[in-house]
Design an enzyme around this catalytic site. Structure first.
Site, PDB file in Angstrom:
ATOM      1  N   GLU A 296       0.817  -1.465   0.085  1.00 62.28           N
ATOM      2  CA  GLU A 296      -0.094   0.116   0.159  1.00 62.28           C
ATOM      3  C   GLU A 296       0.858   1.044   0.199  1.00 62.28           C
ATOM      4  OE1 GLU A 296      -3.944  -1.499   2.336  1.00 62.28           O
ATOM      5  OE2 GLU A 296      -2.379  -1.281   3.553  1.00 62.28           O
TER       6      GLU A 296
ATOM      7  N   CYS B 118       3.282   8.368   1.370  1.00 60.83           N
ATOM      8  CA  CYS B 118       3.837   7.283   2.076  1.00 60.83           C
ATOM      9  C   CYS B 118       4.072   5.892   1.238  1.00 60.83           C
ATOM     10  CB  CYS B 118       2.921   6.828   3.296  1.00 60.83           C
ATOM     11  SG  CYS B 118       3.362   5.671   4.647  1.00 60.83           S
TER      12      CYS B 118
ATOM     13  N   CYS C 146       6.409  -7.289   6.791  1.00 57.49           N
ATOM     14  CA  CYS C 146       7.510  -6.825   7.618  1.00 57.49           C
ATOM     15  C   CYS C 146       7.812  -7.892   8.698  1.00 57.49           C
ATOM     16  CB  CYS C 146       7.120  -5.499   8.384  1.00 57.49           C
ATOM     17  SG  CYS C 146       8.395  -4.705   9.422  1.00 57.49           S
TER      18      CYS C 146
ATOM     19  N   CYS D 126       6.608  -5.024  15.248  1.00 59.70           N
ATOM     20  CA  CYS D 126       6.500  -4.074  16.481  1.00 59.70           C
ATOM     21  C   CYS D 126       4.654  -4.601  16.788  1.00 59.70           C
ATOM     22  CB  CYS D 126       6.515  -2.898  15.934  1.00 59.70           C
ATOM     23  SG  CYS D 126       8.094  -2.164  15.408  1.00 59.70           S
TER      24      CYS D 126
ATOM     25  N   CYS E  94       1.360  -2.283  15.184  1.00 56.02           N
ATOM     26  CA  CYS E  94       1.728  -2.216  13.911  1.00 56.02           C
ATOM     27  C   CYS E  94       0.952  -3.349  13.142  1.00 56.02           C
ATOM     28  CB  CYS E  94       3.158  -1.882  13.153  1.00 56.02           C
ATOM     29  SG  CYS E  94       3.076  -1.793  11.518  1.00 56.02           S
TER      30      CYS E  94
ATOM     31  N   CYS F 163      -1.421   5.803  10.457  1.00 56.12           N
ATOM     32  CA  CYS F 163      -0.334   5.102  10.899  1.00 56.12           C
ATOM     33  C   CYS F 163      -0.349   3.902  11.636  1.00 56.12           C
ATOM     34  CB  CYS F 163       0.547   6.081  11.851  1.00 56.12           C
ATOM     35  SG  CYS F 163       2.214   5.545  12.152  1.00 56.12           S
TER      36      CYS F 163
END
Length: 382
Positions: free
Chosen positions: A91, A104, A111, A115, A118, A344
């Site tokens: 994205e 962004c 990933c 985290c 996230c 975010c």
């Protein structure tokens, strides 16, 4: 098999053209057509010699990523979902503001950092993107937005590598993409307006300082190692003192004289006054002349499997005031695009079904999220 010319920065395109028997200025012309004008048809490139255009048709192409979906927020934010093959997607998000247009950009499908706050990290890691796949997000967004707004002027003034993935774990593809963004024959972006966000890959921070210094944002989220290791597992390998030492070294080369520290506000986890005091002590311990860091407090965007909650607005205000009163420049990020899951921490994309993988990871997770008071008097705080 032809070559996608989005894979090259200008130096790489020069080498490609030299292999075709062409001089450097031809590569510069070609680079301008692709990135400044958004051309993908070689016949459009009228100042290139016809012989070169014929060569290019036989060995090269300019190809954006297929768009799987586009969503527009009520606040003007736009999110695109791009197909990167094998059931994976990434994205990119455009955020319009009065004085800038920010894109962004993703650097990986999924990933590996994991985290806690996230959603991308919870889906697992698929693969690194290529340079062309990184640049294709900017190429498509810039030129489709120009058409939408009926302008020939640049729409995107800022790029933040804050999409899916850890950019510094895809370093070899990242740096040529950054160079194309900065190149005056490409997008001509200022180093101050291109930001790489990292969870703290210390060796690569040092390399970036030498190879392509741009603005740096660091996902900090805690001021002591036990809590940060719980929230950002990479901290187990590169603890806070090593990370801040790397930040200090980076400032010797950075286009800005400060590092931005991102801090996701998690209710009852890292948002108490004692956590603010720990941050103040940490910043003062690494004091440099002038303003060497700024804090960006980020409202957490909840997702079901996280088990975490957003800090109350009043608690965020108290936290921000404590930092500001201590002389630390502090802002609270305005949430944008949350109605289309573009805010975010919300980017998750569409990857191959990793539900079982995620469940296994959860069962193996041995560090449990402890209450805030557990860390309040931690002896290791800096």
């Amino acid at each position: 098999m032809t070559t996608n010319l989005l894979e090259f920065d200008l130096d790489g395109l020069v080498v490609f053209c030299e292999q075709l028997g062409e001089k450097r200025f031809r590569a510069t012309q070609l680079f301008r057509w692709i990135h400044q004008r958004g051309a993908h048809d070689f016949d459009q490139m009228t100042d290139l010699a016809k012989s070169l255009r014929e060569k290019l048709k036989g060995c090269a192409h300019v190809q954006a990523l297929p768009v799987l979906s586009e969503h527009r927020s009520t606040d003007g934010t736009v999110k695109w979902l791009f197909d990167v093959g094998a059931g994976n997607a990434v994205e990119a998000v455009f955020i319009p503001e009065d004085d800038r247009g920010t894109l962004c950009v993703s650097s990986q499908a999924g990933c590996a950092v994991g985290c806690r706050f996230c959603s991308t990290g919870h889906q697992g890691f698929s693969r690194n993107l290529t340079t062309g796949e990184i640049l294709a997000q900017l190429w498509f967004a810039e030129h489709s937005l120009r058409k939408r707004f009926a302008t020939t002027e640049r729409v995107i003034s800022n790029v933040v590598m804050m999409g899916m993935g850890e950019p510094l774990q895809n370093y070899s593809a990242l740096v040529p993409a950054l160079r194309a963004m900065l190149d005056d024959h490409g997008y001509g972006l200022s180093r101050r307006r291109v930001t790489v966000s990292t969870s703290g890959v210390v060796p690569m921070i040092d390399r970036l300082a030498q190879d392509c210094p741009v603005a740096l944002a660091v996902s900090l989220h805690a001021a002591n190692d036990p809590l940060r290791s719980n929230l950002v597992p990479l901290n187990l390998k590169y603890p806070i003192h090593e990370l801040l030492d790397a930040c200090n070294r980076y400032l010797e080369h950075a286009p800005r004289d400060f590092i931005t520290f991102e801090y996701c506000m998690l209710d009852g986890v890292n948002d108490q006054p004692e956590h603010a005091q720990q941050l103040i002590s940490l910043v003062h311990a690494y004091r440099r002349p002038g303003v060497w860091c700024k804090f960006n407090l980020i409202p957490f965007n909840p997702f079901p499997v996280s088990g975490l909650h957003r800090s109350a607005a009043g608690q965020v205000a108290i936290f921000a005031k404590l930092l500001s009163d201590a002389g630390i420049v502090t802002t609270v990020r305005k949430t944008r695009g949350d109605d289309i899951d573009a805010a975010c921490g919300q980017l998750a994309g569409e990857v191959q079904d990793r539900t079982r993988v995620t469940e296994r990871m959860a069962k193996r997770r041995t560090i449990m999220l402890l209450p805030a008071e557990h860390f309040a008097n931690d002896k290791k705080e800096m």
